[in-house]
Design a protein around this motif. Structure first.
Motif, PDB file in Angstrom:
ATOM      1  N   ALA A 100       0.835  -1.201   0.000  1.00  0.00           N
ATOM      2  CA  ALA A 100       0.000   0.000   0.000  1.00  0.00           C
ATOM      3  C   ALA A 100       0.871   1.252   0.000  1.00  0.00           C
ATOM      4  N   HIS A 101       1.898   1.267   0.806  1.00  0.00           N
ATOM      5  CA  HIS A 101       2.809   2.417   0.831  1.00  0.00           C
ATOM      6  C   HIS A 101       3.507   2.582  -0.519  1.00  0.00           C
ATOM      7  N   GLN A 102       3.918   1.471  -1.098  1.00  0.00           N
ATOM      8  CA  GLN A 102       4.618   1.537  -2.384  1.00  0.00           C
ATOM      9  C   GLN A 102       3.740   2.096  -3.493  1.00  0.00           C
ATOM     10  N   HIS A 103       2.427   1.914  -3.369  1.00  0.00           N
ATOM     11  CA  HIS A 103       1.495   2.412  -4.384  1.00  0.00           C
ATOM     12  C   HIS A 103       0.865   3.748  -3.995  1.00  0.00           C
ATOM     13  N   GLY A 104       1.355   4.361  -2.933  1.00  0.00           N
ATOM     14  CA  GLY A 104       0.854   5.657  -2.535  1.00  0.00           C
ATOM     15  C   GLY A 104      -0.542   5.635  -1.949  1.00  0.00           C
ATOM     16  N   ILE A 105      -0.944   4.481  -1.410  1.00  0.00           N
ATOM     17  CA  ILE A 105      -2.270   4.317  -0.821  1.00  0.00           C
ATOM     18  C   ILE A 105      -2.208   4.691   0.664  1.00  0.00           C
ATOM     19  N   SER A 106      -3.196   5.416   1.133  1.00  0.00           N
ATOM     20  CA  SER A 106      -3.240   5.818   2.540  1.00  0.00           C
ATOM     21  C   SER A 106      -3.432   4.598   3.432  1.00  0.00           C
ATOM     22  N   VAL A 107      -2.701   4.560   4.539  1.00  0.00           N
ATOM     23  CA  VAL A 107      -2.828   3.493   5.537  1.00  0.00           C
ATOM     24  C   VAL A 107      -3.163   4.152   6.874  1.00  0.00           C
ATOM     25  N   SER A 108      -4.199   3.642   7.550  1.00  0.00           N
ATOM     26  CA  SER A 108      -4.631   4.247   8.803  1.00  0.00           C
ATOM     27  C   SER A 108      -4.877   3.187   9.868  1.00  0.00           C
ATOM     28  N   PRO A 109      -4.237   3.291  11.037  1.00  0.00           N
ATOM     29  CA  PRO A 109      -4.468   2.319  12.107  1.00  0.00           C
ATOM     30  C   PRO A 109      -5.705   2.669  12.935  1.00  0.00           C
ATOM     31  N   ILE A 110      -6.539   1.694  13.185  1.00  0.00           N
ATOM     32  CA  ILE A 110      -7.667   1.849  14.095  1.00  0.00           C
ATOM     33  C   ILE A 110      -7.267   1.093  15.351  1.00  0.00           C
ATOM     34  N   VAL A 111      -6.742   1.788  16.332  1.00  0.00           N
ATOM     35  CA  VAL A 111      -6.049   1.147  17.455  1.00  0.00           C
ATOM     36  C   VAL A 111      -7.020   0.487  18.421  1.00  0.00           C
ATOM     37  N   GLY A 112      -6.480  -0.457  19.182  1.00  0.00           N
ATOM     38  CA  GLY A 112      -7.299  -1.184  20.147  1.00  0.00           C
ATOM     39  C   GLY A 112      -6.485  -2.229  20.874  1.00  0.00           C
ATOM     40  N   ALA A 113      -7.094  -3.375  21.140  1.00  0.00           N
ATOM     41  CA  ALA A 113      -6.458  -4.419  21.949  1.00  0.00           C
ATOM     42  C   ALA A 113      -5.204  -4.980  21.300  1.00  0.00           C
ATOM     43  N   CYS A 114      -4.219  -5.286  22.144  1.00  0.00           N
ATOM     44  CA  CYS A 114      -2.980  -5.935  21.707  1.00  0.00           C
ATOM     45  C   CYS A 114      -2.442  -6.718  22.899  1.00  0.00           C
ATOM     46  N   ALA A 115      -2.311  -8.031  22.749  1.00  0.00           N
ATOM     47  CA  ALA A 115      -1.878  -8.875  23.860  1.00  0.00           C
ATOM     48  C   ALA A 115      -0.498  -8.477  24.377  1.00  0.00           C
ATOM     49  N   MET A 116       0.398  -8.107  23.463  1.00  0.00           N
ATOM     50  CA  MET A 116       1.748  -7.732  23.864  1.00  0.00           C
ATOM     51  C   MET A 116       1.735  -6.517  24.782  1.00  0.00           C
ATOM     52  N   VAL A 117       1.019  -5.478  24.384  1.00  0.00           N
ATOM     53  CA  VAL A 117       0.961  -4.249  25.170  1.00  0.00           C
ATOM     54  C   VAL A 117       0.216  -4.482  26.481  1.00  0.00           C
ATOM     55  N   GLY A 118      -0.867  -5.239  26.420  1.00  0.00           N
ATOM     56  CA  GLY A 118      -1.616  -5.539  27.628  1.00  0.00           C
ATOM     57  C   GLY A 118      -0.770  -6.281  28.642  1.00  0.00           C
ATOM     58  N   ALA A 119       0.000  -7.260  28.174  1.00  0.00           N
ATOM     59  CA  ALA A 119       0.857  -8.031  29.075  1.00  0.00           C
ATOM     60  C   ALA A 119       1.937  -7.153  29.689  1.00  0.00           C
ATOM     61  N   LEU A 120       2.559  -6.318  28.884  1.00  0.00           N
ATOM     62  CA  LEU A 120       3.617  -5.444  29.390  1.00  0.00           C
ATOM     63  C   LEU A 120       3.076  -4.491  30.448  1.00  0.00           C
ATOM     64  N   SER A 121       1.866  -3.975  30.219  1.00  0.00           N
ATOM     65  CA  SER A 121       1.298  -3.005  31.151  1.00  0.00           C
ATOM     66  C   SER A 121       0.994  -3.619  32.510  1.00  0.00           C
ATOM     67  N   ALA A 122       0.747  -4.928  32.546  1.00  0.00           N
ATOM     68  CA  ALA A 122       0.374  -5.594  33.798  1.00  0.00           C
ATOM     69  C   ALA A 122       1.493  -6.438  34.399  1.00  0.00           C
ATOM     70  N   ALA A 123       2.644  -6.510  33.714  1.00  0.00           N
ATOM     71  CA  ALA A 123       3.705  -7.432  34.117  1.00  0.00           C
ATOM     72  C   ALA A 123       4.479  -6.974  35.345  1.00  0.00           C
ATOM     73  N   GLY A 124       4.513  -5.681  35.608  1.00  0.00           N
ATOM     74  CA  GLY A 124       5.288  -5.194  36.738  1.00  0.00           C
ATOM     75  C   GLY A 124       6.781  -5.224  36.496  1.00  0.00           C
ATOM     76  N   LEU A 125       7.178  -5.181  35.229  1.00  0.00           N
ATOM     77  CA  LEU A 125       8.597  -5.155  34.872  1.00  0.00           C
ATOM     78  C   LEU A 125       8.895  -3.859  34.112  1.00  0.00           C
ATOM     79  N   ALA A 126      10.175  -3.529  34.005  1.00  0.00           N
ATOM     80  CA  ALA A 126      10.560  -2.268  33.357  1.00  0.00           C
ATOM     81  C   ALA A 126       9.935  -2.161  31.969  1.00  0.00           C
ATOM     82  N   SER A 127       9.307  -1.022  31.698  1.00  0.00           N
ATOM     83  CA  SER A 127       8.641  -0.839  30.408  1.00  0.00           C
ATOM     84  C   SER A 127       9.206   0.328  29.613  1.00  0.00           C
TER      85      SER A 127
END
Length: 281
Positions: A100-127
């Motif tokens: 999409a980027h190579q063809h000049g097409i707009s890319v837009s993230p619709i953000v939300g849940a992510c297991a990686m980020v959720g785990a890091l936020s609750a892990a109690g380790l350096a973030s």
């Protein structure tokens, strides 16, 4: 909607985590590219989303990428979703976004849940610094080899693991990183039987072995980085001074701090002290 590729995050378990913007986007686009149309159908039906779907996964990405790009170039809008969570995080989609980027097409993230980020936020380790490693190799030799490359990394490490390999994974982590390394097991995040437990790798191994329920579901392991002691800090004196001969003091200190996972101010102060006691530096 304009011809745009939307990267839409979906819930990782709790349907309440589906955002209003995600629902509206999926209803308004011309086509939804799904990792598995059967899995996504349950989610789409729940939110009364009737937009046409097409399968897009690692096995058909080569052919489907071009077809989706053609639709986008013709003026249609497309949403990309995975089975759960944020697409491209250990899920298909990279080739489509790149095209999409190579063809000049707009890319837009619709953000939300992510297991990686959720785990890091609750892990109690350096973030403040962390690396996402995704899934480890399935076979023991490959897994141990990969872990050996990361055993001295100072930042927090985040791994995904399949439930049928979690015991073997923890055994290898304890063997390579050391059984006393602190880690957090995050299992079935946002779901009814969610588990979040921080302990040493050795303790987590026994915990999982003794509870068959911990050997089921989606698992994220968040592992602490190597802790550099004050004595070890001084081991970098010689090459800190050498780098400072080629670069400005703040730049030299910044590079050393990044490599060792130390605070830049701490390394910079150390450099100033060394330069004051070394006249020819």
């Amino acid at each position: 909607m304009n011809a745009t590729l939307y990267i839409v995050a979906t819930p990782i378990g709790n349907l309440g985590d589906m955002t209003t913007r995600a629902i509206e986007t999926l209803k308004q686009v011309d086509l939804i590219a799904c990792e598995d149309t059967r899995t996504s159908a349950k989610l789409l039906n729940y939110f009364n989303i009737t937009t046409p779907t097409v399968a897009y996964h690692e096995h058909n990405a080569d052919s489907q990428t071009q077809k989706l790009i053609e639709k986008l170039l013709s003026g249609q809008s497309v949403a990309l979703i995975s089975d759960a969570g944020t697409p491209l995080i250990s899920d298909p989609g990279f080739r489509l976004v790149k095209a999409a980027h190579q063809h000049g097409i707009s890319v837009s993230p619709i953000v939300g849940a992510c297991a990686m980020v959720g785990a890091l936020s609750a892990a109690g380790l350096a973030s403040d610094k962390f690396s996402f490693m995704g899934f480890l190799p399935a076979k023991t030799h490959g897994r141990q080899k990969a872990l050996a490359l990361w055993q001295n990394r100072p930042e927090t490490l985040i791994f995904y693991e399949a439930p049928h390999r979690i015991i073997e994974c923890l055994e290898d982590m304890a063997g390579v990183f050391g059984a006393d390394r602190i880690a957090t097991l995050c299992r079935e995040l946002t779901k009814t039987f969610e588990t979040i437990k921080q302990a040493t790798l050795g303790e987590l191994l026994e915990f999982v072995k003794n509870d068959a329920n911990q050997q089921k579901g989606e698992i994220v392991l968040v592992v602490s980085g190597v802790q550099i002691s004050q004595k070890d800090d001084k081991d970098y004196d010689a090459w800190l001074l050498r780098i400072a001969q080629e670069l400005p003091p703040k730049k030299a200190a910044s590079i050393v701090a990044d490599v060792l996972g130390l605070k830049k101010g701490q390394v910079y102060d150390r450099l100033l002290t060394l330069q004051q006691s070394t006249p020819n530096s």
